[in-house]
Design an enzyme around this catalytic site. Structure first.
Site, PDB file in Angstrom:
ATOM      1  N   HIS A 154      -5.120  -4.807  -4.373  1.00  0.00           N
ATOM      2  CA  HIS A 154      -4.562  -4.240  -5.303  1.00  0.00           C
ATOM      3  C   HIS A 154      -3.710  -5.829  -5.923  1.00  0.00           C
ATOM      4  CE1 HIS A 154      -1.915  -1.954  -7.727  1.00  0.00           C
ATOM      5  NE2 HIS A 154      -2.535  -0.959  -7.502  1.00  0.00           N
ATOM      6  N   HIS A 155      -3.615  -5.594  -7.360  1.00  0.00           N
ATOM      7  CA  HIS A 155      -3.009  -6.540  -8.073  1.00  0.00           C
ATOM      8  C   HIS A 155      -1.632  -6.850  -7.339  1.00  0.00           C
ATOM      9  CE1 HIS A 155      -3.039  -9.718 -10.557  1.00  0.00           C
ATOM     10  NE2 HIS A 155      -3.776  -9.324 -11.591  1.00  0.00           N
ATOM     11  N   ALA A 156      -1.015  -5.778  -6.920  1.00  0.00           N
ATOM     12  CA  ALA A 156       0.362  -5.969  -6.389  1.00  0.00           C
ATOM     13  C   ALA A 156       0.470  -6.773  -5.088  1.00  0.00           C
ATOM     14  CB  ALA A 156       1.046  -4.537  -6.005  1.00  0.00           C
TER      15      ALA A 156
END
Length: 459
Positions: free
Chosen positions: A132-134
């Site tokens: 995930h880009h988080a």
């Protein structure tokens, strides 16, 4: 900034990023078995503590989520095995990768998956790493990947051997107390308003004085992939010779990134012309810019800004397009410096979670991307990669293809990674909007060859 990628995610806008590794077990006599691969990955996990962290929301979403160690972490929840009909070729592999990329990550677990794909031609193995880009941006994602790679096939990297146990979970009252303490800081958003207005005034003044700057958002022409996106993804990938790109760069006195952007502009021009959808104005790309070495923010994973650049798609001649793209990139970088490294981080710091998430869902559900001017046509990212041969969990890396997220209103993303003398292009798009995405990848070698001819003629 990390939390904003969670808030922006919807049922159709998945905000994970992927890296496809093509591995050759036969190189240097290395053997492959899935069980041995799993064991090797398990041994390396202590080097990457963030792979055992999961997101925990603050009650009532009074503040951004926090990272906690997952006491129920199980490697087998994240490692998956795929078998495609042998001998699987490039198209079959792309279809499988597209299927995996079409599914969002489970937020109840650490936000990553690894998919081992077997059955490829020439006995190769593919691994799709999905984060995930988080949890990662371009720089931190590359660093994380390097913890699983070595420069030798049988490297024995020292790792902690003690049994892992998750840290105690923060109490609910502690999360609430911290949120209340931080809440007054959200008043800082007031200070962002005059800063933003001043920046916009600067843009207007420079345009009024006919000064060159970067392409402006909301001025891009509309193309078939500038609509609201669906959940299904299509991918394509191709490798190119980095030395050839460097020869073009040297002949024209430009940068490698200028050449990459020109190649992408060329393939998009051909693609759109074939579909009778070629605009008479240049397409505009949003280009992520790492600010890890410039940001004053010490916390957080994602440290990124963005600039807008023209791709010269209205120009037929490759050499002329390259010169135009190079000039546009210089002006864009110069004006981007006036924005500051922390502008996006500062705004996202004050974003109210509930409001942000509700706005993202409404924007998606109402397909609002189709009712306002196009912000940008696509995302283009050029990431520096390893200049030497690598071995991923003991297996030789033959190719490394990155795929970023796609967004409403910009249903195509192109990511380019340098890898041991190659430039590996990864294309990902909304399957409904770019069903023939393979045509984009197939056109890359032809455009590079044509630029090489132009480079020879210019010298």
């Amino acid at each position: 900034m990390d939390a904003s990628f969670l808030y922006l995610e919807t049922e159709t806008q998945h905000l994970h990023i992927c890296a496809l590794l093509l591995l050759d077990p036969a190189t240097d006599g290395a053997a492959y078995s899935f069980d041995a691969f799993r064991e090797h990955l398990d041994r390396r996990l202590p080097l990457i503590p963030q792979m055992r962290r999961r997101m925990r929301e603050v009650p009532l979403n009074l503040d951004h989520p926090v990272w906690v160690e997952d006491p129920e972490f199980e490697l087998d929840d994240h490692l998956h095995r795929w078998q495609i009909a042998a001998p699987g070729g490039k198209d079959e592999l792309a279809d499988t990768v597209g299927e995996i990329a079409s599914t969002p990550l489970d937020r109840e677990r650490p936000l990553w998956e690894m998919h081992v794909i077997e059955g490829l031609e020439n006995c190769r193995i593919a691994v799709l790493c999905k984060y995930h880009h988080a949890t990662v941006d371009g720089i931190t994602g590359a660093d994380m990947l390097m913890q699983l790679c070595d420069t030798e096939p049988n490297a024995d990297r020292a790792v902690p051997t003690e049994k892992w146990e998750a840290e105690p979970q923060p109490a609910t009252w502690k999360l609430l107390t911290d949120a209340v303490v931080r809440f007054p800081g959200r008043a800082g958003v007031v200070g962002m308003v005059p800063k933003t207005l001043g920046m916009l005034a600067g843009f207007a003044r420079r345009r009024h004085n006919n000064e060159q700057g970067m392409a402006l958002p909301l001025t891009a022409p509309r193309t078939p992939f500038n609509k609201a996106i669906g959940p299904d993804r299509a991918v394509a990938f191709v490798e190119s010779d980095l030395d050839a790109v460097k020869r073009i760069k040297k002949a024209f006195g430009v940068t490698v990134n200028d050449v990459v952007m020109t190649v992408i502009g060329g393939i998009l021009r051909t693609y759109l012309d074939k579909h009778d959808e070629l605009p008479d104005r240049s397409l505009i790309a949003s280009v992520p810019v790492s600010v890890h070495d410039k940001s004053r923010h010490s916390e957080g994973i994602n440290k990124v800004s963005s600039l807008f650049a023209e791709l010269g798609t209205e120009i037929d001649d490759h050499a002329e397009r390259l010169r135009a793209v190079s000039a546009a990139n210089r002006h864009a970088k110069s004006e981007h410096e006036t924005i500051g490294a922390d502008f996006l981080q500062d705004w996202s710091e004050y974003a109210p979670p509930n409001t942000f998430q509700l706005a993202a869902r409404m924007y998606s559900a109402l397909r609002l991307a189709e009712f306002h001017p196009v912000v940008h046509n696509l995302v283009v990212s050029n990431v520096p990669g390893p200049p030497m041969p690598l071995y991923f969990l003991g297996l030789k890396v033959e190719g490394m293809y990155p795929f970023g997220p796609v967004f409403h209103g910009a249903g195509l993303t192109v990511t380019v990674l340098s890898n041991n003398g190659n430039l590996d292009f990864g294309f990902i798009g909304c399957r409904e909007l770019v069903p023939d995405i393979g045509a984009l990848a197939d056109a890359v070698p032809d455009v590079i060859d044509e630029l090489l001819v132009a480079a020879a003629e210019s010298s």
